[in-house]
Enzyme design. Structure first.
Site, PDB file in Angstrom:
ATOM      1  N   ASP A  96      96.456  49.040  92.932  1.00 29.10           N
ATOM      2  CA  ASP A  96      95.534  49.586  93.939  1.00 29.10           C
ATOM      3  C   ASP A  96      94.423  48.589  94.298  1.00 29.10           C
ATOM      4  O   ASP A  96      93.629  48.827  95.192  1.00 29.10           O
ATOM      5  CB  ASP A  96      94.921  50.893  93.394  1.00 29.10           C
ATOM      6  CG  ASP A  96      94.143  51.679  94.455  1.00 29.10           C
ATOM      7  OD1 ASP A  96      94.486  51.536  95.639  1.00 29.10           O
ATOM      8  OD2 ASP A  96      93.218  52.410  94.094  1.00 29.10           O
TER       9      ASP A  96
ATOM     10  N   SER B 273      91.595  54.782  99.391  1.00 28.61           N
ATOM     11  CA  SER B 273      93.042  54.979  99.290  1.00 28.61           C
ATOM     12  C   SER B 273      93.306  56.474  99.427  1.00 28.61           C
ATOM     13  O   SER B 273      92.605  57.292  98.834  1.00 28.61           O
ATOM     14  CB  SER B 273      93.559  54.553  97.908  1.00 28.61           C
ATOM     15  OG  SER B 273      92.905  53.405  97.443  1.00 28.61           O
TER      16      SER B 273
ATOM     17  N   GLN C 287     101.103  52.334 100.321  1.00 26.75           N
ATOM     18  CA  GLN C 287      99.870  53.132 100.327  1.00 26.75           C
ATOM     19  C   GLN C 287      99.419  53.399 101.761  1.00 26.75           C
ATOM     20  O   GLN C 287      99.608  52.560 102.642  1.00 26.75           O
ATOM     21  CB  GLN C 287      98.769  52.347  99.590  1.00 26.75           C
ATOM     22  CG  GLN C 287      97.414  52.983  99.663  1.00 26.75           C
ATOM     23  CD  GLN C 287      96.340  52.271  98.841  1.00 26.75           C
ATOM     24  OE1 GLN C 287      95.441  51.682  99.419  1.00 26.75           O
ATOM     25  NE2 GLN C 287      96.422  52.328  97.519  1.00 26.75           N
TER      26      GLN C 287
HETATM   27  C1  LIG Z   1      88.330  39.941  89.769  1.00 24.08           C
HETATM   28  C2  LIG Z   1      88.530  39.701  91.248  1.00 24.08           C
HETATM   29  C3  LIG Z   1      89.069  40.830  92.056  1.00 24.08           C
HETATM   30  C4  LIG Z   1      89.537  40.353  93.414  1.00 24.08           C
HETATM   31  C5  LIG Z   1      89.914  41.467  94.280  1.00 24.08           C
HETATM   32  C6  LIG Z   1      88.744  41.953  95.097  1.00 24.08           C
HETATM   33  C7  LIG Z   1      88.665  43.403  95.187  1.00 24.08           C
HETATM   34  C8  LIG Z   1      87.250  43.853  95.349  1.00 24.08           C
HETATM   35  C9  LIG Z   1      87.188  45.211  95.880  1.00 24.08           C
HETATM   36  C10 LIG Z   1      87.896  46.206  95.033  1.00 24.08           C
HETATM   37  C11 LIG Z   1      88.455  47.252  95.943  1.00 24.08           C
HETATM   38  C12 LIG Z   1      89.069  48.289  95.158  1.00 24.08           C
HETATM   39  C13 LIG Z   1      89.674  49.308  96.085  1.00 24.08           C
HETATM   40  C14 LIG Z   1      89.730  50.554  95.394  1.00 24.08           C
HETATM   41  C15 LIG Z   1      90.217  51.653  96.270  1.00 24.08           C
HETATM   42  C16 LIG Z   1      89.867  52.929  95.634  1.00 24.08           C
HETATM   43  O1  LIG Z   1      89.765  53.045  94.465  1.00 24.08           O
HETATM   44  S1  LIG Z   1      89.598  54.306  96.672  1.00 24.08           S
HETATM   45  C17 LIG Z   1      89.461  55.608  95.456  1.00 24.08           C
HETATM   46  C18 LIG Z   1      90.633  56.513  95.509  1.00 24.08           C
HETATM   47  N1  LIG Z   1      90.631  57.342  96.658  1.00 24.08           N
HETATM   48  C19 LIG Z   1      89.762  58.402  96.784  1.00 24.08           C
HETATM   49  O2  LIG Z   1      88.919  58.621  95.942  1.00 24.08           O
HETATM   50  C20 LIG Z   1      89.904  59.283  98.012  1.00 24.08           C
HETATM   51  C21 LIG Z   1      89.904  60.716  97.570  1.00 24.08           C
HETATM   52  N2  LIG Z   1      90.059  61.635  98.703  1.00 24.08           N
HETATM   53  C22 LIG Z   1      88.996  62.167  99.339  1.00 24.08           C
HETATM   54  O3  LIG Z   1      87.860  61.872  99.016  1.00 24.08           O
HETATM   55  C23 LIG Z   1      89.260  63.170 100.441  1.00 24.08           C
HETATM   56  O4  LIG Z   1      90.618  63.532 100.435  1.00 24.08           O
HETATM   57  C24 LIG Z   1      88.906  62.649 101.847  1.00 24.08           C
HETATM   58  C25 LIG Z   1      89.731  61.412 102.160  1.00 24.08           C
HETATM   59  C26 LIG Z   1      87.431  62.310 101.937  1.00 24.08           C
HETATM   60  C27 LIG Z   1      89.215  63.739 102.850  1.00 24.08           C
HETATM   61  O5  LIG Z   1      88.578  64.946 102.481  1.00 24.08           O
HETATM   62  P1  LIG Z   1      88.113  66.037 103.571  1.00 24.08           P
HETATM   63  O6  LIG Z   1      87.599  67.201 102.845  1.00 24.08           O
HETATM   64  O7  LIG Z   1      89.225  66.255 104.526  1.00 24.08           O
HETATM   65  O8  LIG Z   1      86.864  65.305 104.198  1.00 24.08           O
HETATM   66  P2  LIG Z   1      86.488  64.877 105.693  1.00 24.08           P
HETATM   67  O9  LIG Z   1      86.458  66.049 106.593  1.00 24.08           O
HETATM   68  O10 LIG Z   1      87.340  63.763 106.124  1.00 24.08           O
HETATM   69  O11 LIG Z   1      84.989  64.386 105.473  1.00 24.08           O
HETATM   70  C28 LIG Z   1      84.577  63.648 104.370  1.00 24.08           C
HETATM   71  C29 LIG Z   1      83.215  63.073 104.676  1.00 24.08           C
HETATM   72  O12 LIG Z   1      83.417  62.027 105.596  1.00 24.08           O
HETATM   73  C30 LIG Z   1      82.404  62.078 106.577  1.00 24.08           C
HETATM   74  N3  LIG Z   1      82.895  61.395 107.775  1.00 24.08           N
HETATM   75  C31 LIG Z   1      83.714  61.861 108.719  1.00 24.08           C
HETATM   76  N4  LIG Z   1      83.904  60.899 109.654  1.00 24.08           N
HETATM   77  C32 LIG Z   1      83.200  59.832 109.268  1.00 24.08           C
HETATM   78  C33 LIG Z   1      83.016  58.540 109.788  1.00 24.08           C
HETATM   79  N5  LIG Z   1      83.595  58.137 110.915  1.00 24.08           N
HETATM   80  N6  LIG Z   1      82.243  57.680 109.080  1.00 24.08           N
HETATM   81  C34 LIG Z   1      81.626  58.037 107.933  1.00 24.08           C
HETATM   82  N7  LIG Z   1      81.779  59.253 107.373  1.00 24.08           N
HETATM   83  C35 LIG Z   1      82.556  60.133 108.046  1.00 24.08           C
HETATM   84  C36 LIG Z   1      82.214  63.563 106.779  1.00 24.08           C
HETATM   85  O13 LIG Z   1      80.989  63.824 107.414  1.00 24.08           O
HETATM   86  C37 LIG Z   1      82.235  64.054 105.334  1.00 24.08           C
HETATM   87  O14 LIG Z   1      80.981  63.832 104.723  1.00 24.08           O
HETATM   88  P3  LIG Z   1      80.330  64.961 103.769  1.00 24.08           P
HETATM   89  O15 LIG Z   1      80.221  66.195 104.602  1.00 24.08           O
HETATM   90  O16 LIG Z   1      81.311  65.144 102.659  1.00 24.08           O
HETATM   91  O17 LIG Z   1      79.021  64.364 103.330  1.00 24.08           O
END
Ligand SMILES: CCCCCCCCCCCCCCCC(=O)SCCNC(=O)CCNC(=O)[C@H](O)C(C)(C)COP(=O)(O)OP(=O)(O)OC[C@H]1O[C@@H](n2cnc3c(N)ncnc32)[C@H](O)[C@@H]1OP(=O)(O)O
Length: 327
Positions: A244, A267, A318
């Site tokens: 990931d 993700s 993904q």
């Molecule tokens: C050693 C060297 C390394 C080298 C290498 C470098 C790498 C260096 C980097 C590492 C990088 C790692 C990368 C890891 C990548 C993961 O680890 S990601 C973690 C895993 N994924 C997750 O945790 C996602 C989990 N899923 C979720 O949270 C929910 O399913 C989702 C996706 C938010 C959808 O849920 P939902 O209830 O349908 O929510 P939704 O209506 O979409 O609204 C959510 C919020 O978004 C807001 N929103 C809506 N539109 C927008 C918009 N356009 N903009 C902003 N906010 C918005 C809404 O207002 C809402 O806010 P709140 O009301 O909650 O405050």
């Protein structure tokens, strides 16, 4: 902070939120193996994880790959050792917090003669944050056999670790403001834990950090810095954990290079196919990721993890959420 007390057998799930949790986010060097091997079994089909890591420095969110790796470890603990994980299909349902433990609930969907299937639900605060289905397979002889050709790239010994490589690009090139911003952001976001445990060496960092018209793809050599021992399940879990790491950034980086700043990026789902069981994550592995499509605030990314001797060990796919600031 006092060491958390293990829950007693049969503790109702709703009590989990009252357990005092000592975050190990800064203690990964000692804790990585712990993280996967020592999931605490609290009942049949119930496992508990206390050591959680951030994915990005600036978010308190649990790193998605860790939930994938721990789910695999928990599911594997419910099948006999002769069954080897070969595929995992998952959804990230809700962001996990690194400050609270995660409970893994296993459903033993089927124990077949050659295949076993498990469903894993990861729960935090009584709410599902992740769910996946994992399939295990007994070793079978080759019926047909082929293996794509591994990309030809520079040997890891000739490349620099990620942070040094980025600093070198900053030092030795005529870096414009946007590229400098991308590099600074990248340096800030690399979680400390990754750097302490893994040696990650990007192939061709100049190209990906400096050029505006780069393809959404990346290649890194990666290996654990310390010997991980001979338990093949640990190597599988660590591999799943790492898959990931670069998927989201592969899709987003070329756009950031052109000035795009995501307001939200996570993700959404993650699939892993483990084709071969004989590999070591404390040996160099090449992880190649490419994003073939992005649109509608979602990006699709595929990955291939190669052993150094050219075997395709793991394939991944993904979808990620990539949102622009609301106007
Ligand atoms: C050693 C060297 C390394 C080298 C290498 C470098 C790498 C260096 C980097 C590492 C990088 C790692 C990368 C890891 C990548 C993961 O680890 S990601 C973690 C895993 N994924 C997750 O945790 C996602 C989990 N899923 C979720 O949270 C929910 O399913 C989702 C996706 C938010 C959808 O849920 P939902 O209830 O349908 O929510 P939704 O209506 O979409 O609204 C959510 C919020 O978004 C807001 N929103 C809506 N539109 C927008 C918009 N356009 N903009 C902003 N906010 C918005 C809404 O207002 C809402 O806010 P709140 O009301 O909650 O405050």
């Amino acid at each position: 902070m006092a060491k958390p007390k293990p829950p007693t057998e049969g503790t109702p799930l709703c009590n989990v939120e009252h357990i005092e949790f000592e975050s190990k986010a800064n203690d990964i060097k000692a804790g990585l193996i712990d993280t996967f091997l020592n999931l605490q079994r609290i009942d049949t089909n119930l496992y508990f994880a206390r050591h959680l890591l951030k994915g990005r420095h600036s978010y308190n969110a649990v790193y998605g790959g860790q939930v994938v790796g721990q789910s695999l470890a928990a599911a594997a603990a419910t099948v006999e050792d002769c069954f080897i994980p070969h595929s995992l299909h998952s959804y990230f349902i809700k962001t996990g917090s690194v400050d609270k433990p995660i409970l893994y609930m296993i459903d033993r969907i089927r124990d077949g003669r050659s295949f076993c299937t498990r469903v894993v639900k990861a729960v935090q605060d009584g709410e599902a944050i992740f769910s996946c289905q994992i399939s295990f397979h007994l070793n079978e002889p080759d019926a047909i056999k082929h293996n794509s050709k591994m990309p030809e790239v520079a040997e890891p010994e000739k490349l620099l670790p990620a942070r040094e490589a980025a600093l070198e690009v900053l030092r030795n090139n005529d870096v414009d403001e946007v590229a400098a911003g991308v590099i600074q952001h990248f340096l800030k976001e690399i979680p400390d834990a990754f750097e302490r445990v893994f040696d990650v060496r990007p192939v061709n960092p100049e190209k990906y950090l400096l050029k505006e018209d780069t393809e959404p793809m990346s290649m890194i050599w990666v290996k654990a810095k310390e010997n991980l021992g001979d338990d093949s399940r640990l190597h599988q879990c660590v591999a799943a954990y790492l898959t990931d790491l670069t998927m989201l950034t592969t899709a987003v980086r070329p756009h950031i290079r052109k000035g795009f700043i995501p307001s939200m990026s996570f993700s959404l789902d993650h699939c892993v196919w483990i084709h071969e069981n004989k590999f070591r994550m404390d040996d160099w592995m090449l992880y190649e990721t490419v994003s073939s499509k992005a649109g509608g605030s979602r990006a699709f990314i595929e990955g291939r993890l190669w052993s150094r001797d050219g075997r395709l060990i793991i394939s991944t796919a993904q979808e990620a959420l990539v949102r622009a600031p609301k106007v």
